[in-house]
Scaffold this active site. Structure first.
Site, PDB file in Angstrom:
ATOM      1  N   ASN A   7      -9.440   1.909   3.699  1.00 18.75           N
ATOM      2  CA  ASN A   7      -9.156   0.487   3.828  1.00 18.75           C
ATOM      3  C   ASN A   7      -9.656  -0.008   5.187  1.00 18.75           C
ATOM      4  O   ASN A   7      -9.273   0.538   6.226  1.00 18.75           O
ATOM      5  CB  ASN A   7      -7.653   0.248   3.684  1.00 18.75           C
ATOM      6  N   HIS A  10      -8.120  -3.551   8.874  1.00 20.79           N
ATOM      7  CA  HIS A  10      -7.741  -3.649  10.282  1.00 20.79           C
ATOM      8  C   HIS A  10      -8.939  -3.843  11.202  1.00 20.79           C
ATOM      9  O   HIS A  10      -8.780  -4.296  12.340  1.00 20.79           O
ATOM     10  CB  HIS A  10      -6.915  -2.434  10.696  1.00 20.79           C
ATOM     11  N   HIS A  43      -8.303  -6.043   1.217  1.00 21.47           N
ATOM     12  CA  HIS A  43      -7.325  -6.959   0.637  1.00 21.47           C
ATOM     13  C   HIS A  43      -7.700  -8.365   1.082  1.00 21.47           C
ATOM     14  O   HIS A  43      -7.616  -8.688   2.262  1.00 21.47           O
ATOM     15  CB  HIS A  43      -5.922  -6.594   1.121  1.00 21.47           C
ATOM     16  N   ARG A  45      -6.427 -11.651   1.373  1.00 21.15           N
ATOM     17  CA  ARG A  45      -5.144 -12.339   1.329  1.00 21.15           C
ATOM     18  C   ARG A  45      -5.350 -13.842   1.212  1.00 21.15           C
ATOM     19  O   ARG A  45      -6.368 -14.399   1.630  1.00 21.15           O
ATOM     20  CB  ARG A  45      -4.331 -12.028   2.582  1.00 21.15           C
ATOM     21  N   ARG A  49      -5.904 -13.607   6.781  1.00 19.50           N
ATOM     22  CA  ARG A  49      -5.580 -13.124   8.124  1.00 19.50           C
ATOM     23  C   ARG A  49      -6.519 -12.024   8.595  1.00 19.50           C
ATOM     24  O   ARG A  49      -6.596 -11.751   9.793  1.00 19.50           O
ATOM     25  CB  ARG A  49      -4.134 -12.635   8.201  1.00 19.50           C
ATOM     26  N   GLU A  70      -8.209  -5.477  -3.415  1.00 24.79           N
ATOM     27  CA  GLU A  70      -6.775  -5.726  -3.542  1.00 24.79           C
ATOM     28  C   GLU A  70      -6.529  -7.228  -3.520  1.00 24.79           C
ATOM     29  O   GLU A  70      -7.090  -7.942  -2.674  1.00 24.79           O
ATOM     30  CB  GLU A  70      -5.999  -5.054  -2.412  1.00 24.79           C
ATOM     31  N   THR A 101       1.560  -5.179   3.256  1.00 28.22           N
ATOM     32  CA  THR A 101       2.195  -5.219   1.945  1.00 28.22           C
ATOM     33  C   THR A 101       3.476  -4.395   1.945  1.00 28.22           C
ATOM     34  O   THR A 101       3.479  -3.238   2.344  1.00 28.22           O
ATOM     35  CB  THR A 101       1.233  -4.681   0.871  1.00 28.22           C
ATOM     36  N   GLU A 152      -1.277   2.305  -8.892  1.00 29.11           N
ATOM     37  CA  GLU A 152      -1.246   2.842  -7.525  1.00 29.11           C
ATOM     38  C   GLU A 152       0.209   2.964  -7.104  1.00 29.11           C
ATOM     39  O   GLU A 152       0.923   1.959  -6.997  1.00 29.11           O
ATOM     40  CB  GLU A 152      -2.007   1.954  -6.544  1.00 29.11           C
ATOM     41  N   HIS A 192      -0.426   3.734   0.951  1.00 26.45           N
ATOM     42  CA  HIS A 192       0.427   3.022   1.905  1.00 26.45           C
ATOM     43  C   HIS A 192       1.139   4.020   2.817  1.00 26.45           C
ATOM     44  O   HIS A 192       2.077   4.707   2.401  1.00 26.45           O
ATOM     45  CB  HIS A 192       1.470   2.125   1.235  1.00 26.45           C
TER      46      HIS A 192
END
Length: 243
Positions: A7, A10, A43, A45, A49, A70, A101, A152, A192
């Site tokens: 992922n 970040h 993801h 969103r 963000r 995602e 999440t 998932e 996660h």
């Protein structure tokens, strides 16, 4: 062999913190693949963000491995996902105030909307549709009933357990969830909070997992040792942990 997807949200978080054009999550995705990742997760969103629509479209053009998009069930984001038609769409809950999440989808409570979105994704050419759920049999069975072909499992409670006994208890809950998913004909994914330290126990206890998504731990390590080594170390951890 279990797929490792990284992922890269970040990287975009860091870029956006200074309203800069770098570091670029698209470049980071390429480095992750070069270092041994089987694919990339992001993801998009509603509040944008971190990942932006620009990132999504460039990632769809440049990622050579598996691309996992995602998303929530918000109409705008679903439309973008249908337009780019990633390999995998993972439906996740989303709240504006959360840092990341938190918890899994309540599939049973949102069955009608999830059915509609799932059908749209398949019609757009998305081959795999997954729901991000807690390891609760009722939610997993609802995932299959709605029409997703993957699930998932949310590993956050396992990752955040503060004692060895608690962590093993959460691993056993995940194992039960994985068995239920497998029996329901779902391809099992997990993610996660998984990291270099907790992954070996996770893999020892939890069966049937075909794919894991790992982000924060790898990006945090990459700041200190570089992206190539951070991804390579995670690839080695996943490989060593397989039976």
């Amino acid at each position: 062999m279990m797929n490792l997807l990284i992922n890269i949200d970040h990287v975009a978080t860091l870029r956006n913190a200074r309203e800069e054009t770098f570091p670029d999550p698209v470049h980071a995705a390429a480095r992750c693949e070069q270092a041994g990742a089987d694919g990339v997760v992001f993801h998009l969103r509603e509040d944008r963000r971190h990942i932006t629509e620009r990132d999504v479209r460039l990632l769809a053009e440049t990622v050579t491995g598996k691309l996992d998009f995602e998303l929530s069930t918000k109409e705008e984001v679903v439309s973008i996902c249908c337009d780019v038609a990633p390999d995998l769409a993972t439906l996740v809950p989303e709240q504006r105030e959360e840092v990341t999440t938190e918890g899994g989808l309540d599939v049973a409570a949102h069955r009608q909307r999830l059915t509609t979105v799932t059908d749209r994704l398949y019609d757009a050419g998305v081959n795999q549709v997954s729901f991000f759920v807690d390891p609760v049999p009722d939610q997993i069975e609802a995932t299959a009933a709605v029409g997703a072909n993957c699930v998932e499992l949310h590993t956050g409670d396992f990752a955040e357990a503060d004692t060895e006994d608690a962590q093993r208890h959460e691993a056993e809950r995940l194992a039960t969830g994985a068995e239920v998913a497998h029996e329901a004909g779902l391809r099992v994914h997990a993610g996660h909070g998984l990291d270099y330290r907790n992954f070996p126990l996770f893999r020892t206890v939890v069966p049937h997992v075909a794919e894991v998504s790992i982000g924060f731990a790898v990006m945090a390590r990459a700041i200190l040792v570089g992206m190539d080594r951070a991804v390579g170390d995670m690839r080695a951890t996943v490989t060593r942990s397989q039976p």
